[in-house]
Design an enzyme around this catalytic site. Structure first.
Site, PDB file in Angstrom:
ATOM      1  NE  ARG A 104      32.311  36.871  39.345  1.00 26.55           N
ATOM      2  CZ  ARG A 104      31.892  37.530  38.283  1.00 26.55           C
ATOM      3  NH1 ARG A 104      30.642  37.942  38.214  1.00 26.55           N
ATOM      4  NH2 ARG A 104      32.698  37.821  37.298  1.00 26.55           N
ATOM      5  CB  THR A 108      30.394  27.945  39.913  1.00 27.10           C
ATOM      6  OG1 THR A 108      31.062  28.702  40.935  1.00 27.10           O
ATOM      7  CG2 THR A 108      30.982  26.551  39.850  1.00 27.10           C
ATOM      8  CG  ASP A 200      39.201  41.589  38.453  1.00 23.29           C
ATOM      9  OD1 ASP A 200      39.357  42.180  39.538  1.00 23.29           O
ATOM     10  OD2 ASP A 200      38.985  40.364  38.378  1.00 23.29           O
ATOM     11  CG  ASP A 203      43.004  41.482  38.815  1.00 21.93           C
ATOM     12  OD1 ASP A 203      43.409  41.080  39.918  1.00 21.93           O
ATOM     13  OD2 ASP A 203      42.650  40.706  37.900  1.00 21.93           O
TER      14      ASP A 203
HETATM   15  C1  PRP Z   1      34.293  40.906  42.301  1.00 20.70           C
HETATM   16  C2  PRP Z   1      33.608  42.111  42.890  1.00 20.70           C
HETATM   17  C3  PRP Z   1      32.460  41.506  43.634  1.00 20.70           C
HETATM   18  C4  PRP Z   1      32.076  40.353  42.759  1.00 20.70           C
HETATM   19  C5  PRP Z   1      30.884  40.743  41.956  1.00 20.70           C
HETATM   20  O1  PRP Z   1      35.095  40.280  43.215  1.00 20.70           O
HETATM   21  O2  PRP Z   1      34.449  42.891  43.691  1.00 20.70           O
HETATM   22  O3  PRP Z   1      32.782  41.067  44.934  1.00 20.70           O
HETATM   23  O4  PRP Z   1      33.193  40.092  41.896  1.00 20.70           O
HETATM   24  O5  PRP Z   1      30.406  39.683  41.228  1.00 20.70           O
HETATM   25  P1  PRP Z   1      28.994  39.021  41.493  1.00 20.70           P
HETATM   26  O6  PRP Z   1      28.012  40.144  41.655  1.00 20.70           O
HETATM   27  O7  PRP Z   1      28.771  38.232  40.236  1.00 20.70           O
HETATM   28  O8  PRP Z   1      29.088  38.157  42.704  1.00 20.70           O
HETATM   29  P2  PRP Z   1      36.164  39.153  42.788  1.00 20.70           P
HETATM   30  O9  PRP Z   1      35.558  37.803  42.834  1.00 20.70           O
HETATM   31  O10 PRP Z   1      36.803  39.546  41.502  1.00 20.70           O
HETATM   32  O11 PRP Z   1      37.188  39.182  43.978  1.00 20.70           O
HETATM   33  P3  PRP Z   1      38.254  40.315  44.406  1.00 20.70           P
HETATM   34  O12 PRP Z   1      37.468  41.462  44.985  1.00 20.70           O
HETATM   35  O13 PRP Z   1      39.054  39.595  45.431  1.00 20.70           O
HETATM   36  O14 PRP Z   1      39.049  40.724  43.204  1.00 20.70           O
HETATM   37  N1  URA Z   2      33.883  41.701  39.193  1.00 20.25           N
HETATM   38  C1  URA Z   2      34.629  42.677  38.643  1.00 20.25           C
HETATM   39  O1  URA Z   2      35.647  43.085  39.210  1.00 20.25           O
HETATM   40  N2  URA Z   2      34.228  43.203  37.471  1.00 20.25           N
HETATM   41  C2  URA Z   2      33.124  42.796  36.839  1.00 20.25           C
HETATM   42  O2  URA Z   2      32.812  43.326  35.762  1.00 20.25           O
HETATM   43  C3  URA Z   2      32.361  41.766  37.417  1.00 20.25           C
HETATM   44  C4  URA Z   2      32.763  41.238  38.604  1.00 20.25           C
END
Ligand code: PRP
Ligand code: URA
Length: 209
Positions: A104, A108, A200, A203
């Protein structure tokens, strides 16, 4: 409208608290994500079709049941969805596993797709999409659109935590998709994080920051 199934079982709620606590280590976080995922996987496979099969026990003949019908495809959204794979595979060991890589954009909040490798016969499979966090819903909506573009017709989503905004967005964009969650939280903050949430997920699973 797709169904929203909230698994508010005591064991799941207990484990969810471990995930929420900021002092939980990555090791324990990974273990608990996997455990909760197996419960969600169990619930999401409740309607699998069965067929009769003639078998013999040590004491005689009988008719048993066997899973029939469509095969299963599991699709984690990278990265955080990876943490859910083992738990769901423990319930459906024969499933094929595809991957959609997406992050994400922090400005944005829109999803950016960087990888996609899916089983070829998506149309013949019940697809179980995995991502622990359903926040704005952007990532899930995009992943479902990609799966449908490649032929998938029967898709359900397993998420550990969801925000009401994200659920609404996914239900509007893809009313044929059922969503299984461990809990629905209060709201999103100005950075699109689920509140109170667990932080997160990627992470915390992989020990990055
Ligand atoms: C996080 C999570 C989802 C997304 C959710 O991923 O694992 O994929 O955000 O957010 P949304 O519903 O607003 O789209 P992230 O972008 O942190 O990537 P990662 O899994 O690589 O840490
Ligand atoms: N992605 C995450 O990992 N945590 C949140 O709370 C939202 C998006």
């Amino acid at each position: 409208m797709g169904k929203l199934i909230v698994m508010d079982h005591p064991l799941i709620q207990h484990k969810l608290t471990i995930l929420r606590k900021k002092e939980t280590s990555s090791k324990e976080f990974r273990e608990v994500v996997s455990e909760i995922s197996s419960y969600l996987g169990y619930e999401a496979t409740k309607d699998l079709e069965l067929e009769d099969i003639n078998i013999e026990t040590p004491l005689g003949k009988t008719v048993g049941k066997k899973i029939s019908g469509k095969k299963i495809g599991i699709v984690p959204i990278l990265r955080a969805g990876l943490g859910m794979v083992d738990g769901v595979v423990s319930v459906v060991p024969g499933a094929r596993v595809g991957h959609i890589g997406m992050y994400r954009d922090p400005e944005t909040l829109k999803p950016v797709t960087y990888y996609c490798k899916l089983p070829k016969d998506l149309k013949e499979r019940n697809i179980i999409l995995l991502d622990p966090m359903l926040a704005t819903g952007g990532s899930l909506i995009e992943a479902i659109s990609e799966l449908k573009a490649q032929g998938a017709r029967n898709i359900r989503s397993l998420n550990i935590l969801a925000a009401p905004e994200g659920i609404k967005a996914v239900q509007e964009a893809h009313p044929d998709v059922d969503i299984y969650v461990a809990a629905v939280d209060k709201c999103l903050n100005e950075h699109g994080y689920i509140i109170p949430g667990l932080g997160d997920a990627g992470d915390r699973l992989f020990g990055t920051k």
